[in-house]
Every structure is written in structure tokens, then in C-alpha cells.
Motif scaffolding. Structure first.
Motif, PDB file in Angstrom:
ATOM      1  N   PHE A 106       0.829  -1.192   0.000  1.00 16.19           N
ATOM      2  CA  PHE A 106       0.000   0.000   0.000  1.00 16.19           C
ATOM      3  C   PHE A 106       0.870   1.250   0.000  1.00 16.19           C
ATOM      4  O   PHE A 106       0.520   2.275  -0.593  1.00 16.19           O
ATOM      5  CB  PHE A 106      -0.922  -0.007   1.227  1.00 16.19           C
ATOM      6  N   TYR A 107       1.993   1.157   0.653  1.00 19.79           N
ATOM      7  CA  TYR A 107       2.899   2.289   0.650  1.00 19.79           C
ATOM      8  C   TYR A 107       3.385   2.590  -0.760  1.00 19.79           C
ATOM      9  O   TYR A 107       3.580   3.746  -1.131  1.00 19.79           O
ATOM     10  CB  TYR A 107       4.132   1.990   1.520  1.00 19.79           C
ATOM     11  N   GLN A 108       3.581   1.503  -1.471  1.00 22.51           N
ATOM     12  CA  GLN A 108       4.037   1.693  -2.845  1.00 22.51           C
ATOM     13  C   GLN A 108       3.005   2.504  -3.616  1.00 22.51           C
ATOM     14  O   GLN A 108       3.351   3.383  -4.408  1.00 22.51           O
ATOM     15  CB  GLN A 108       4.203   0.335  -3.536  1.00 22.51           C
ATOM     16  N   LEU A 109       1.781   2.187  -3.355  1.00 16.37           N
ATOM     17  CA  LEU A 109       0.736   2.929  -4.049  1.00 16.37           C
ATOM     18  C   LEU A 109       0.772   4.396  -3.668  1.00 16.37           C
ATOM     19  O   LEU A 109       0.621   5.283  -4.511  1.00 16.37           O
ATOM     20  CB  LEU A 109      -0.648   2.373  -3.695  1.00 16.37           C
ATOM     21  N   GLU A 110       0.966   4.596  -2.428  1.00 10.22           N
ATOM     22  CA  GLU A 110       0.986   5.985  -1.975  1.00 10.22           C
ATOM     23  C   GLU A 110       2.133   6.750  -2.607  1.00 10.22           C
ATOM     24  O   GLU A 110       2.024   7.939  -2.905  1.00 10.22           O
ATOM     25  CB  GLU A 110       1.084   6.035  -0.454  1.00 10.22           C
ATOM     26  N   VAL A 125       0.797  14.830 -10.307  1.00  8.12           N
ATOM     27  CA  VAL A 125       0.239  14.395 -11.580  1.00  8.12           C
ATOM     28  C   VAL A 125      -0.997  13.532 -11.346  1.00  8.12           C
ATOM     29  O   VAL A 125      -1.982  13.630 -12.068  1.00  8.12           O
ATOM     30  CB  VAL A 125       1.293  13.588 -12.372  1.00  8.12           C
ATOM     31  N   SER A 126      -0.902  12.708 -10.362  1.00 10.59           N
ATOM     32  CA  SER A 126      -2.038  11.844 -10.026  1.00 10.59           C
ATOM     33  C   SER A 126      -2.366  12.023  -8.561  1.00 10.59           C
ATOM     34  O   SER A 126      -1.963  11.208  -7.722  1.00 10.59           O
ATOM     35  CB  SER A 126      -1.690  10.371 -10.273  1.00 10.59           C
ATOM     36  N   PRO A 127      -3.048  13.028  -8.243  1.00  6.49           N
ATOM     37  CA  PRO A 127      -3.264  13.345  -6.836  1.00  6.49           C
ATOM     38  C   PRO A 127      -4.183  12.386  -6.094  1.00  6.49           C
ATOM     39  O   PRO A 127      -4.125  12.306  -4.875  1.00  6.49           O
ATOM     40  CB  PRO A 127      -3.876  14.759  -6.871  1.00  6.49           C
ATOM     41  N   ASN A 128      -5.010  11.705  -6.821  1.00  7.61           N
ATOM     42  CA  ASN A 128      -5.915  10.775  -6.149  1.00  7.61           C
ATOM     43  C   ASN A 128      -5.664   9.342  -6.558  1.00  7.61           C
ATOM     44  O   ASN A 128      -6.571   8.521  -6.583  1.00  7.61           O
ATOM     45  CB  ASN A 128      -7.368  11.126  -6.480  1.00  7.61           C
ATOM     46  N   PHE A 129      -4.475   9.133  -6.878  1.00  8.97           N
ATOM     47  CA  PHE A 129      -4.154   7.829  -7.436  1.00  8.97           C
ATOM     48  C   PHE A 129      -4.607   6.678  -6.544  1.00  8.97           C
ATOM     49  O   PHE A 129      -5.229   5.726  -7.005  1.00  8.97           O
ATOM     50  CB  PHE A 129      -2.646   7.743  -7.672  1.00  8.97           C
ATOM     51  N   VAL A 130      -4.276   6.766  -5.312  1.00  9.71           N
ATOM     52  CA  VAL A 130      -4.564   5.631  -4.428  1.00  9.71           C
ATOM     53  C   VAL A 130      -6.047   5.347  -4.375  1.00  9.71           C
ATOM     54  O   VAL A 130      -6.501   4.206  -4.486  1.00  9.71           O
ATOM     55  CB  VAL A 130      -4.023   5.877  -3.008  1.00  9.71           C
ATOM     56  N   GLU A 131      -6.780   6.412  -4.229  1.00 15.54           N
ATOM     57  CA  GLU A 131      -8.219   6.189  -4.140  1.00 15.54           C
ATOM     58  C   GLU A 131      -8.755   5.615  -5.442  1.00 15.54           C
ATOM     59  O   GLU A 131      -9.623   4.735  -5.436  1.00 15.54           O
ATOM     60  CB  GLU A 131      -8.940   7.498  -3.816  1.00 15.54           C
ATOM     61  N   GLU A 132      -8.212   6.104  -6.519  1.00 17.17           N
ATOM     62  CA  GLU A 132      -8.681   5.591  -7.807  1.00 17.17           C
ATOM     63  C   GLU A 132      -8.407   4.114  -7.937  1.00 17.17           C
ATOM     64  O   GLU A 132      -9.253   3.332  -8.370  1.00 17.17           O
ATOM     65  CB  GLU A 132      -7.984   6.329  -8.959  1.00 17.17           C
ATOM     66  N   VAL A 133      -7.223   3.766  -7.569  1.00 18.25           N
ATOM     67  CA  VAL A 133      -6.860   2.359  -7.692  1.00 18.25           C
ATOM     68  C   VAL A 133      -7.742   1.504  -6.797  1.00 18.25           C
ATOM     69  O   VAL A 133      -8.216   0.445  -7.202  1.00 18.25           O
ATOM     70  CB  VAL A 133      -5.384   2.146  -7.313  1.00 18.25           C
ATOM     71  N   VAL A 134      -7.930   1.977  -5.620  1.00 18.79           N
ATOM     72  CA  VAL A 134      -8.726   1.185  -4.681  1.00 18.79           C
ATOM     73  C   VAL A 134     -10.150   1.041  -5.179  1.00 18.79           C
ATOM     74  O   VAL A 134     -10.758  -0.023  -5.097  1.00 18.79           O
ATOM     75  CB  VAL A 134      -8.683   1.822  -3.277  1.00 18.79           C
ATOM     76  N   THR A 135     -10.665   2.112  -5.696  1.00 16.22           N
ATOM     77  CA  THR A 135     -12.029   2.052  -6.235  1.00 16.22           C
ATOM     78  C   THR A 135     -12.092   1.050  -7.369  1.00 16.22           C
ATOM     79  O   THR A 135     -13.006   0.225  -7.444  1.00 16.22           O
ATOM     80  CB  THR A 135     -12.445   3.438  -6.759  1.00 16.22           C
ATOM     81  N   LEU A 136     -11.138   1.168  -8.203  1.00 15.26           N
ATOM     82  CA  LEU A 136     -11.066   0.247  -9.332  1.00 15.26           C
ATOM     83  C   LEU A 136     -10.977  -1.191  -8.834  1.00 15.26           C
ATOM     84  O   LEU A 136     -11.631  -2.103  -9.353  1.00 15.26           O
ATOM     85  CB  LEU A 136      -9.819   0.602 -10.164  1.00 15.26           C
ATOM     86  N   LYS A 141     -13.851  -0.118   5.418  1.00 13.75           N
ATOM     87  CA  LYS A 141     -12.783   0.594   6.118  1.00 13.75           C
ATOM     88  C   LYS A 141     -12.066   1.568   5.205  1.00 13.75           C
ATOM     89  O   LYS A 141     -11.776   2.707   5.579  1.00 13.75           O
ATOM     90  CB  LYS A 141     -11.774  -0.388   6.699  1.00 13.75           C
ATOM     91  N   LEU A 142     -11.784   1.116   4.043  1.00 10.40           N
ATOM     92  CA  LEU A 142     -11.057   1.998   3.143  1.00 10.40           C
ATOM     93  C   LEU A 142     -11.934   3.154   2.697  1.00 10.40           C
ATOM     94  O   LEU A 142     -11.453   4.265   2.497  1.00 10.40           O
ATOM     95  CB  LEU A 142     -10.534   1.215   1.933  1.00 10.40           C
ATOM     96  N   GLU A 143     -13.177   2.866   2.586  1.00 11.42           N
ATOM     97  CA  GLU A 143     -14.055   3.959   2.198  1.00 11.42           C
ATOM     98  C   GLU A 143     -14.050   5.053   3.249  1.00 11.42           C
ATOM     99  O   GLU A 143     -13.962   6.245   2.944  1.00 11.42           O
ATOM    100  CB  GLU A 143     -15.481   3.445   1.981  1.00 11.42           C
TER     101      GLU A 143
END
Lengths: 151, 741
Positions: free
Chosen positions: A27-31, A37-48, A129-131
Motif C-alpha cells: 500500500f505504501y508503494q501505491l501511496e 500528476v495523479s493526486p488521487n491515485f490511491v483512491e482511484e486504484v482502490v475504487t477500481l 474501512k477503506l471507504e
């Protein structure tokens, strides 16, 4: 103040997710991939992820219903699921996937069914939880990563 | 993931690669095609690759990817593909790409099974990454591009063209694409299944500096080669025949020869995974030597050990094995030195049952340890061996682990054999730490313990002497069985020389070390509470530990006298004893009493036995406890030793014991016990003897200081009271029962 409180809360939530084993260091890697450039990357990935994994889970469910003996098919599904869960660092879910897959390998239907139930539960719990975590992050704003309050 | 993006990206960066060389900002701009049916993974990979400044194109379907590749030839540099895809098998795609476009392909999967990875390799993948893929792994994928390019060039040139080409080829040949599945690099495959991009170019040899056409050992070629070799028989394969079988044009005999050489090396490496140490041999040799002397002990020791469960035969094995591992560096060999050492101690070792056993183990290990870089004791490897190793490393203190702290304290090389019997002050301390932990005791201390006196089998006589010396005051009494444990613990504590009567149980080895009477209570004291200095006090340095607190402590006690070998045990014992001591006192006592009789030797052995036994009993407990206590003891002992021989044992013990009860917390206390350096040493020794007490080791380890102290003490002791040991070891009227805690 409130800002930093929220931030602290978010940090705390995140920490507890890690401590409880819901997330691991992937998860840290994602962060790290998140930036301007991708400010919401983590959330996007998680949603996906949740979207995709929900689909996979329902596939598995169907397979268990209709053709439970096709363990190889189940195996393939769960393998896919495992790949993505590990990519986002969903540790507990990944472990459950492993267990499910082991049951498949053993062709233990009962084990599969039980494990699958657990898997679904873990999935739901993690999602929830992630939500909440992301919700909190959103409130905190883009500076949640900053060390100093930007208020 | 989305072809549109792919198109866009490719368009933007569609620099045709004409083979002239990488662009100046390389690897930025590397054109990567990623194929993965999982959208989550794809997104993540995409992002990661972009962060590496690569040009990324994503695809969810293999077929689409293939089409894209065909359409836009030369538009991509490298392909990343997942293995399990719904529409097409990743390997199939791999093959296609290899055949049609000859691009480097990297496989990915959550599956890291060897077979799968092997499949990737044999199908020609450049690398194999295990999911979840990390950024680091992706950062280096450009190397595959470069490598492949160079190889292609070489092949084109087809003759010793540029030297760099040769090198490239060589690199390729040698195979070391950092990642696992480098072509033709069986080594890599074997090694890097997880696709770590480590550039381990193992064979950087230069098979031919001559300008020969460099042969690229592609996967296929290599497979042919292997088939031919197998057909001929690995041993009998000769290049000429292989060449004939392979029937590959333009392949020369020299090519085959060099390749065969590498292949053989590779095979050899496969079959000998951990023999670097080869310690075993040295150990065995050494140990044997020592064992001989110890032989007498062996019987005892083994029994003792067995009893004590500290050094179960396996430990021996482990020891052997352990040292191997650990000592690869040197423990094995030096063991010879140790052996000598042990031998001497062995002589003493009659009594030191523990010793023999320990010795054996120790020998193996110790030898290794002692001789070698004690550090090797990295015993972590095997519990048992570790123990030995540890102890040895640490000075053999470690032994504890399985072998209940064989105490051999491999302590570093210090083999200060001040212990006549067997306290091998191996200052191995290094390795100990590792082992200690095994028991959970954290013998990590060991490292420090260089000075650990390996009180190996306390050959009672010598030991006593040693102990005496060390303890000076330590009543060897203590060291006897009861003391062992207690001693060990206590010794450490007492050794601190404080004369804290209790602990000093053994320090006063001189006084008749095993003063039963004194020990009796001591033992108790040791275990029950070190505070029973009463016990110790009476005995002077009787380490309650030694008194046979049922625990190995006793051994330490015995050791205290001499070289505190018993201490070692004792310590361990002590440690363990302290905790356990109380419980298992009884058994030891008996032993102790017997030991006493024999005094110099007997008690030693008994002690050892006792200690072992007690150790055994304590065994489990000990580990923890001992640890604590040992630590303390160690410290104490060391301290004790330094301070004053006499006091050490007792005081140390007491402290140690009390500490030990807490054991967990003991460690902290140990330091307090520093005083009893002597004791500590002894205890260490005792512990080393096999007190599985890792704790002992711990004690030992902690005690760098102690060691030092002990060393000092020991030294002094030696001078002083060597002779006294004997009498002191007699535990007069030492009744274990009394000691019972």
C-alpha cells in the motif's frame, strides 16, 4: 486545529489498518505513486479494485453455485483476485484468497465454501474501512500528506 | 488498459529504434507495452512505469497486444506481460513475440512457483517478476533492452566485432541478467525467481578475450546443449561430442567447451548449497580430537546432556551443522585450536559430563567457533548447533539453545583456557547472540561475550581450578549441581564477586565448591531467591546456582571454581535455575552431592550432569530465565571475578537469581550483577557447558564487560586458587535437598 485533528485521525486510521493486517507495505508503494500528476491515485486504484474484485467474487459465487466441481475454474478466478489484492496491499484478503485456493487445489468443496464466505466478509470489511479512510482523507484535503498543517 | 492511451503514448514517443543506440535520456522514454487482464494491476503498473519516465502502452488482451505489436513494428522496446490471461496464455504470447518481433519480454505473475518461472525462462522470457510488482523492479527493465540489442548486434556482426559486443555477449552468456530469467542463464533462473532485478552477473568471466564470434547462448541453444550433455552423461560429456550432438552450425568446440565449463560450475553450485563452511569437517576433526579427551566425558556429558536435555545428540549434530553454517568462516577450523583447548579441558572433563557432551558439541561447534571467528556463531542456524555455536561463538555460551546452552560458549576466540577444565573462554561471543535468541533468550548478547569463557565441560578438576581462579572466592560448591543452575545464574550474579553469598556460591569454589551445606541452601537460594545469600555466604562463593539448583547452574558452579566452567552452566543454570531452580532443584542436588564427592572431577561432571539435568528440567524455563540470569550472572560473574573472586559468586548469584526469577527482566538486572564477574564467568562456563540456557549465553554476551572482568578474574583466579578447586568442589554435606528452593 480541526484540520490537524482530521489528519491525525486519518493517520491513525491508516496505522490501525496496517496494524490489524488489513494492509501491508504494498500500500505504501501505491501511496508513493501518488503525486501532483495523479493526486488521487490511491483512491482511484482502490475504487477500481473493489469494482473489479466484486465482479470476480460474484463470478466465483456463480461458479460455486452452478459448477462447484470445476475447481480449476475457481482456481483461475481466485488467482486473478489474488493478483489484484496483492497489488494494492490488501493483506488479509490476499491471505484468504490463498486459503481458498488451497482448498481448491485439494478439491475440498466444503473448505472452499467456508473460505469463500470468509473471503466475502473480508472484502466487505476492507471496502468499508477503506471507504471511511478515504472519506476522511478527502476532508483533510490534499495536504494530508504534508507534515505541517497548511491551514 | 486503454488502447487509446496506448496509441497516444506510442504515437508520442514513437521513435523508431534503429539500433544506433539508446537516446541520450535513456532509459527515459523507453517504450513499454504492458499486457495484463487485471485492471487494477494494469493501472498500478502504468503509473509505476510512467514514474520511471517510460513510455507506457497498456493492453488488457493478449491478442490486442499482439496486433499492436505487429502493426507497429519497432514501436516498442520491451513487453511486460502477465502469465495468466483469459484469452491467451502469457507464454504463448511470449513465444509469438520472440519469434516475430524478437523483443525482450518480461513475465509477471503472482505465481512464483518454480515451475512457472522455469517455464518463463525456457520460453525465452528475459525476466520474471513476481506480483505485487514493486517500483524498483520496474526501474531496471531497461537493461533487458540494452542487452538484447547488443546481442542482436553481435549476432549480426557475427564475429568478434566490437569488443563491447563481446562483452555484451559475455554478459548475456554469463547470463546474468539481473533478473531471474535471463536467457540462457540458468543461474539466474535458479536464483531469481522473483525477478528481482539484481544484477548479479555471476560469471563475469571472460571466456574468450579473443575475437571470436560470440555465441549467444539462447534458451533454445542452451536447451539443446543440456539435452546433449544429458544424453552423454554430465560427467562424460565432452565438448566435441556435445557439438556433434547439437548439430548447430557455426558453433565451435570452444564455445561449447566454455559453456560446458560454466554449466558444470553451475551444477556444482546447485548441489552444494551450503557447504561453504565445511565446518563440519573441521569440526568433526577437531571435535574428535577433543572428544577424545573428552571422551570420558562424553559418556557423561552425553548423558548429562541428554539428561539435561540440553545437548541432545541432535544438538551435536546441529552443532556440527551449525557451526558449519556459522562458522564457515572459521569456526570450524579454529576449532582445532579449541580442540586443543578442549582437550585439555577434556582431561578435566572427566567429571564434566557436561563437558564431554558439550565438548562434543562444543567441539564441533566450538572448535568452529573457537577457532574461527567466533562471530560465526551465527548459529541461528540450528537451534542446537546454535547453541553450541553460540556458545562458542560467544564462547560457547550459547549452547543453550537446544543444547541447553552448550555453553561451550564459543565465545570468541578467546579460548582463554583459563579453565582448566573446560571453560573455554572462547570469546566467541559473536555468534552467540544469534543463538541465544533462539531460545528466545536473546543471546544476542553473545557477541559481546567474546570473552565468554567456555567453561566447557568442566573438567572438574580443571574447572574447579578455573573456577577457583575465577571465582576465587566462588565457592565451587555452588557450582556443583545445584549451583550449576543457580550458579550459572547466580554465578553470574554472584560472580560479581560480591561475595553476595548467595551468588557466590560457586565462586568460592575454592572453598569446596560444592559445599553441600552451603550449597544446599544456596541452591535454594539460587533459585528461590538469590537473596538467600545465606546459602552462598556460607559457602563463600558458593553460587547457589551451583548448588545444583537442580539446574544447570550447578555446573556453573563447578565451573566457577575453575574456570567457571560450571559457571557457565551455572549461569545457564542459574538463569534457568533461578526460575527453574526452585523447581528442579532436587534432582540436581543429588547429583551435586555426588559430585561433591568426587570433588574435583566428580563434581564437575556431576555438576554437569546435574546441571544438565537440572538444566533439563529447567530447560524450558531456563531458557528464559537463564537468559536473564545468565545475563546477570554473566555480568555478575564477570564482575565478581573482577572484584573479588570470593565474593563474586555469591553475590552474583543472589542477584542473579532473584533476577532470574523474573528472567525476562533479568537482563536488566544482570547488569547489576556485574559485580559478579567472576561468577558470571563461571556461570558462563557453566552455561556453556551445555546449559542450554541460552540465557546464559546471554549473560555471557551481555557481558562483554563481564567477560572482561571475568577474564581478569579468571586470570587472577588461576593464579590464585587453582589448587583449591578440588577441595572446594566437594560439596560437603551439600545436600541438594537442602538447597531445594
Amino acid at each position: 486545529m480541526e484540520y490537524s485533528n482530521l489528519r491525525r485521525q486519518a493517520a491513525y486510521m491508516k496505522k490501525s489498518l496496517f496494524d490489524q493486517g488489513y494492509l501491508d507495505e504494498q500500500f505504501y508503494q501505491l501511496e508513493e505513486l501518488q503525486d501532483d500528476v495523479s493526486p488521487n491515485f490511491v483512491e482511484e486504484v482502490v475504487t477500481l479494485f473493489f469494482r473489479d474484485s466484486a465482479r470476480l467474487i460474484s463470478n466465483i459465487e456463480q461458479a460455486l453455485d452452478k459448477c462447484p466441481q470445476e475447481f480449476s475454474k475457481l482456481n483461475a478466478f481466485v488467482h486473478q483476485l489474488k493478483g489484484s489484492t496483492s497489488s494494492i496491499g490488501a493483506s488479509r484478503l490476499k491471505n484468504e484468497c490463498t486459503r481458498f485456493r488451497d482448498y481448491c487445489d485439494e478439491e475440498n468443496l466444503e473448505g472452499c465454501l467456508k473460505s469463500f464466505q470468509k473471503l466475502k466478509r473480508e472484502h466487505a470489511v476492507l471496502r468499508q474501512k477503506l471507504e471511511s479512510y478515504f472519506q476522511l482523507l478527502r476532508q483533510v484535503g490534499p495536504v494530508e500528506k504534508a507534515t505541517r498543517p497548511s491551514m | 488498459m486503454d488502447p487509446s492511451r496506448a496509441a497516444a503514448s506510442t504515437a508520442s514517443s514513437g521513435r523508431p529504434r534503429d539500433g544506433v543506440g539508446p537516446p541520450p535520456d535513456f532509459p527515459a522514454g523507453l517504450r513499454v507495452l504492458v499486457v495484463d487482464d487485471d485492471p487494477t494491476c494494469l493501472k498500478i503498473l502504468d503509473r509505476m512505469l510512467r514514474k520511471c519516465l517510460y513510455d507506457v502502452t497498456t493492453c488488457t488482451r493478449a491478442a490486442a497486444a499482439l496486433a499492436m505489436l505487429r502493426e507497429r513494428r519497432g514501436a516498442f522496446d520491451v513487453v511486460l506481460s502477465d502469465v495468466y490471461m483469459p484469452d491467451m496464455d502469457g507464454f504463448k504470447l511470449l513465444e509469438h513475440i520472440g519469434l516475430e518481433m524478437d523483443l525482450p519480454v518480461i513475465m509477471m505473475s503472482a505465481d512464483d512457483g518454480r515451475d512457472v518461472v522455469m517455464k518463463g525462462v525456457t520460453h525465452g522470457a528475459c525476466d520474471y517478476l513476481i506480483k505485487p510488482v514493486r517500483m524498483e523492479a520496474l526501474r531496471n527493465i531497461w537493461q533487458h533492452v540494452v542487452r538484447k540489442r547488443r546481442n542482436e548486434l553481435k549476432e549480426l556482426e557475427h564475429s568478434g566485432s566490437a569488443e563491447e559486443n563481446d562483452r555484451q555477449k559475455r554478459a548475456l552468456e554469463d547470463g546474468d541478467n539481473a533478473s531471474s530469467a535471463s536467457e540462457g542463464n540458468w543461474k539466474n533462473v535458479k536464483r531469481r525467481k522473483d525477478g528481482k532485478e539484481e544484477e548479479e552477473v555471476e560469471e563475469r568471466e571472460d571466456p574468450s578475450t579473443l575475437k571470436k564470434p560470440r555465441v549467444v547462448w539462447s534458451v533454445d541453444l542452451h536447451q539443446q546443449f543440456v539435452a546433449a550433455v544429458n544424453q552423454l552423461g554430465v560427467d562424460k560429456a565432452v565438448p566435441k561430442k556435445i557439438l556433434e550432438l547439437m548439430k548447430v552450425p557455426r558453433l565451435t568446440r570452444e564455445n561449447v567447451a566454455s559453456h560446458l565449463q560454466k554449466y558444470r560450475l553451475y551444477l556444482r553450485r546447485l548441489s552444494v548449497p551450503q557447504h561453504e563452511a565445511r565446518l563440519d569437517t573441521p569440526y568433526t576433526g577437531a571435535s574428535e580430537a577433543t572428544f577424545r579427551s573428552v571422551g570420558s566425558f562424553d559418556g557423561l556429558d552425553t548423558q548429562a546432556l541428554a539428561v539435561s536435555g540440553q545437548f541432545p545428540p541432535q544438538s551435536l549434530t546441529t552443532l556440527h551443522s551449525g557451526p558449519r553454517r556459522v562458522t564457515t568462516t572459521g569456526i570450524g577450523l579454529p576449532s582445532i585450536d579449541q580442540v586443543g583447548f578442549f582437550n585439555s579441558s577434556a582431561q578435566m572433563a572427566n567429571a564434566s559430563n557436561i563437558r564431554p557432551a558439550m565438548m562434543q558439541q562444543m567441539n564441533n561447534k566450538q572448535l568452529n567457533f573457537l577457532s574461527g571467528p567466533s562471530t560465526n556463531m551465527e548459529s541461528g542456524q540450528h537451534g542446537q548447533s546454535q547453541q553450541l555455536v553460540e556458545s562458542y561463538g560467544n564462547m560457547g555460551l550459547r549452547v543453550g539453545e537446544g543444547a541447553s546452552g552448550f555453553f561451550n560458549l564459543p565465545s570468541s576466540q578467546r579460548t582463554s583456557t583459563s579453565f582448566p577444565g573446560g571453560t573455554i573462554n572462547v570469546n566467541l561471543s559473536n555468534s552467540l547472540p544469534m543463538q541465544m535468541t533462539q531460545q528466545g533468550q536473546q543471546f544476542s548478547v553473545c557477541q559481546q561475550q567474546n570473552r565468554i569463557h567456555i567453561s566447557m565441560p568442566r573438567q572438574l578438576q580443571t574447572r574447579e581450578q578455573l573456577l577457583n581462579e575465577i571465582l576465587g572466592e566462588y565457592d565451587s560448591r555452588l557450582s556443583t549441581p545445584m549451583g550449576h543452575q543457580i550458579l550459572s545464574n547466580e554465578v553470574s550474579g554472584h560472580v560479581s564477586g560480591r561475595g553476595r553469598s548467595n551468588m557466590n556460591v560457586r565462586t568460592s569454589l575454592r572453598e569446596g565448591y560444592m559445599n553441600a551445606s552451603s550449597y544446599g541452601p544456596l541452591s535454594h537460594a539460587l533459585y528461590a531467591d538469590f537473596s538467600n545469600s545465606g546459602m552462598n555466604e556460607s559457602t563463600g562463593s558458593c553460587y547457589p546456582l551451583a548448588s545444583g539448583a537442580g539446574t544447570t547452574n550447578f555446573t556453573s558452579i563447578g565451573m566457577l571454581q575453575e574456570a567457571l566452567p560450571p559457571v557457565g552452566n551455572v549461569e545457564t543454570l542459574g538463569n534457568s535455575v533461578s526460575v527453574k531452580g526452585a523447581n528442579d532443584f532436587v534432582p540436581d542436588y543429588d547429583l551435586l552431592s555426588d559430585v561433591r564427592q568426587s570433588k574435583s572431577q566428580d563434581w564437575k561432571s556431576q555438576n554437569i550432569d546435574v546441571s544438565y539435568q537440572s538444566a533439563q528440567q529447567l530447560g524450558s524455563k531456563q531458557s528464559n530465565i537463564d537468559f536473564g540470569s545468565s545475563r546477570l550472572a554473566h555480568e555478575d560473574s564477570i564482575a565478581a571475578i573482577k572484584d573479588d573472586k570470593s565474593r563474586n559468586a555469591c553475590t552474583v548469584r543472589k542477584e542473579i537469581f532473584s533476577v532470574r526469577t523474573e528472567i525476562e527482566h533479568e537482563k536488566g538486572d544482570c547488569t547489576a550483577q556485574r559485580n559478579g564477574t567472576i561468577l558470571v564467568e563461571n556461570s558462563l562456563r557453566v552455561m556453556a557447558e551445555g546449559m542450554s540456557d541460552l540465557s546464559y549465553q546471554e549473560v555471557l554476551f551481555d557481558d562483554n564487560i563481564i567477560q572482561n572482568e571475568l577474564m581478569n578474574v579468571v586470570g587472577k583466579k588461576q593464579q590464585e586458587g587453582v589448587g583449591q578447586v578440588d577441595p572446594e568442589f566437594n560439596f560437603d554435606g551439600y545436600s541438594w535437598d537442602d538447597i531445594q528452593v
